[in-house]
Design a protein around this motif. Structure first.
Motif, PDB file in Angstrom:
ATOM      1  N   SER A   1     -11.266   2.684   4.821  1.00  0.00           N
ATOM      2  CA  SER A   1     -10.969   2.894   3.396  1.00  0.00           C
ATOM      3  C   SER A   1     -10.967   4.381   3.055  1.00  0.00           C
ATOM      4  O   SER A   1     -10.117   4.851   2.300  1.00  0.00           O
TER       5      SER A   1
ATOM      6  N   GLN B   1      -2.482   1.884  -6.501  1.00  0.00           N
ATOM      7  CA  GLN B   1      -2.165   2.360  -5.146  1.00  0.00           C
ATOM      8  C   GLN B   1      -2.036   1.237  -4.134  1.00  0.00           C
ATOM      9  O   GLN B   1      -1.846   1.492  -2.940  1.00  0.00           O
TER      10      GLN B   1
ATOM     11  N   SER C   1      -7.127  -0.497  -6.199  1.00  0.00           N
ATOM     12  CA  SER C   1      -6.601  -1.840  -5.887  1.00  0.00           C
ATOM     13  C   SER C   1      -5.258  -2.099  -6.538  1.00  0.00           C
ATOM     14  O   SER C   1      -4.459  -2.882  -6.034  1.00  0.00           O
TER      15      SER C   1
ATOM     16  N   THR D   1      -7.601   5.997   1.658  1.00  0.00           N
ATOM     17  CA  THR D   1      -7.625   6.393   0.247  1.00  0.00           C
ATOM     18  C   THR D   1      -7.441   7.892   0.098  1.00  0.00           C
ATOM     19  O   THR D   1      -6.793   8.355  -0.852  1.00  0.00           O
TER      20      THR D   1
ATOM     21  N   LEU E   1      -4.191  -0.878  -2.740  1.00  0.00           N
ATOM     22  CA  LEU E   1      -5.179  -0.916  -1.656  1.00  0.00           C
ATOM     23  C   LEU E   1      -6.287  -1.944  -1.907  1.00  0.00           C
ATOM     24  O   LEU E   1      -7.430  -1.759  -1.471  1.00  0.00           O
TER      25      LEU E   1
ATOM     26  N   ALA F   1      -3.925   8.335   0.039  1.00  0.00           N
ATOM     27  CA  ALA F   1      -3.304   7.743  -1.156  1.00  0.00           C
ATOM     28  C   ALA F   1      -3.521   8.598  -2.401  1.00  0.00           C
ATOM     29  O   ALA F   1      -2.671   8.614  -3.301  1.00  0.00           O
TER      30      ALA F   1
ATOM     31  N   PRO G   1       0.821  -1.211   0.000  1.00  0.00           N
ATOM     32  CA  PRO G   1       0.000   0.000   0.000  1.00  0.00           C
ATOM     33  C   PRO G   1       0.855   1.261   0.000  1.00  0.00           C
ATOM     34  O   PRO G   1       2.020   1.219   0.419  1.00  0.00           O
ATOM     35  N   SER G   2       0.273   2.352  -0.426  1.00  0.00           N
ATOM     36  CA  SER G   2       0.921   3.657  -0.305  1.00  0.00           C
ATOM     37  C   SER G   2       1.300   3.875   1.167  1.00  0.00           C
ATOM     38  O   SER G   2       0.466   3.697   2.058  1.00  0.00           O
TER      39      SER G   2
END
Ligand SMILES: Cc1ncc(COP(=O)(O)O)c(C=O)c1O
Length: 363
Positions: A262, A229, A226, A266, A231, A269, A49-50
């Motif tokens: 999330s 990034q 998904s 996000t 995630l 991100a 993940p970021s």
């Protein structure tokens, strides 16, 4: 009496989606150490993940007793700004998979509608068609990719959705920007173009999808956090379209479809351009490496514009099983009607090295 005597009869014959095999499952089945296994089966981000998203999740953890913002206002606004559209032109989904489901809810009617898609494209479109009792019109491929002229010709008066996956999963092909532009302005106005852009960010010369939406094309463009990034576990994707189309889709969603963790992750991100660029560069290098390897060993491959590549190994199922024994999980394309092909996600250089060695061993 069986429960199937009164359950939705479409479910009885529904094909079940086969996801990439989880590492833990393979470790359990084969008695391997999970840490020795690599998964190149679900087009996930090898960099993880970021880092900004990880930080944001740590900070958000102690607020998880509070319901999320049902409108995801801050996050939706940030993504809209980045994509050059307004808040009203965007809908968030529990993965872009959920946007596909919204499209079926929003535009098809049981037993009455049809949808058009290309052979060898993302399996979920067909599963949803079965679930929603909608005719699925599958159009023959052109060199593993979309034949847009044939897809246009396949549209019937009851067709509600036409799926274009660009770049395409599982083949990695893409259509040219010129062909796609001609297509999106030729599709009848009462048909929604479900433009699945899950791998958009991996394109070197991406199409001007947002420009086409602004010019009036009936597109719902689906993108995801998904892949680019990293995630996938948080399940977050989005759709871009004119405000009327978005209005229909908004009515199809649950009030809290994007969970608070999330949203927090996000939001961080979205502005992590570094992670995005590192992911792209790693992917370009990995694609180049795999293409070279395939050529060197006379393994036919399909040139890819995404973060994975298909290789012809003659017997995909056997190779898939034998690679697992060597701690490498890939995807057999047998269930996609391509029994000779495996699909390999681009991993880190170390992962690619392990895959290449294992593949040479089993071939
Ligand atoms: C073409 C395509 N569309 C949609 C998705 C779903 O992505 P998400 O994780 O956003 O639901 C995938 C995932 O692999 C995909 O390959």
């Amino acid at each position: 009496m069986s429960v199937w005597d009164f359950a939705n009869s479409n479910l009885k014959s529904l094909h079940v989606y086969e996801p990439g095999k989880p590492i833990e499952e393979v470790a359990r089945e084969l008695g391997l150490d999970p840490d020795s296994i690599i998964k190149l089966a679900s087009n996930e981000n090898p960099l993880g993940p970021s880092p900004l998203a990880i930080e944001a999740m740590k900070k958000a953890a102690d607020k998880m007793h509070i319901y999320p913002d049902g409108a995801s206002f801050e996050l939706a606004s940030a993504i809209a700004k980045k994509q050059g559209v307004e808040y009203k032109n965007l809908i968030l989904g529990n993965g872009s998979n959920e946007i596909i489901e919204f499209l079926y809810h929003g535009f098809t009617q049981r037993g009455k509608s049809s949808v058009v898609a290309s052979r060898f494209s993302f399996a979920i479109y067909k599963l949803m068609a079965e679930l929603f009792d909608v005719e699925f019109i599958e159009v023959a491929d052109k060199n593993f990719g979309h034949d847009l002229d044939a897809m246009l010709a396949a549209i019937k008066p009851n067709t509600k959705l036409v799926f274009v996956t660009n770049p395409n999963n599982p083949t990695g092909t893409r259509v040219s920007n010129e062909e796609l532009e001609k297509f999106v302005f030729s599709v009848p106005k009462n048909v929604v173009i479900a433009l699945d852009e899950a791998y958009y960010e991996f394109c070197k010369n991406p199409p001007d999808t947002v420009g086409w939406i602004k010019r009036g094309a009936n597109i719902v463009a689906m993108r995801t956090f998904s892949k680019i990034q990293g995630l996938a576990g948080l399940r977050i994707g989005y759709g871009l379209a004119n405000s009327e189309l978005i209005g229909v889709l908004q009515r199809c969603r649950q009030p809290f479809n994007i969970n608070a963790m999330s949203q927090a992750a996000t939001l961080a991100a979205v502005s992590d351009a570094n992670h995005e660029e590192n992911t792209r560069q790693l992917n370009f290098a990995g694609l180049e490496r795999l293409e070279k390897f395939a050529k060197q060993h006379n393994i036919p491959s399909v040139p890819s514009h995404a973060n994975f590549m298909m290789l012809n190994v003659k017997d995909a199922h056997r190779v898939f099983v034998d690679l697992q024994k060597r701690g490498v999980i890939v995807r057999s394309m047998k269930s996609y009607g391509l029994p000779e092909w495996i699909r390999v996600t681009i991993g880190t250089p170390a992962e690619m090295e392990k895959f290449e060695q294992a593949l040479l061993d089993v071939l």
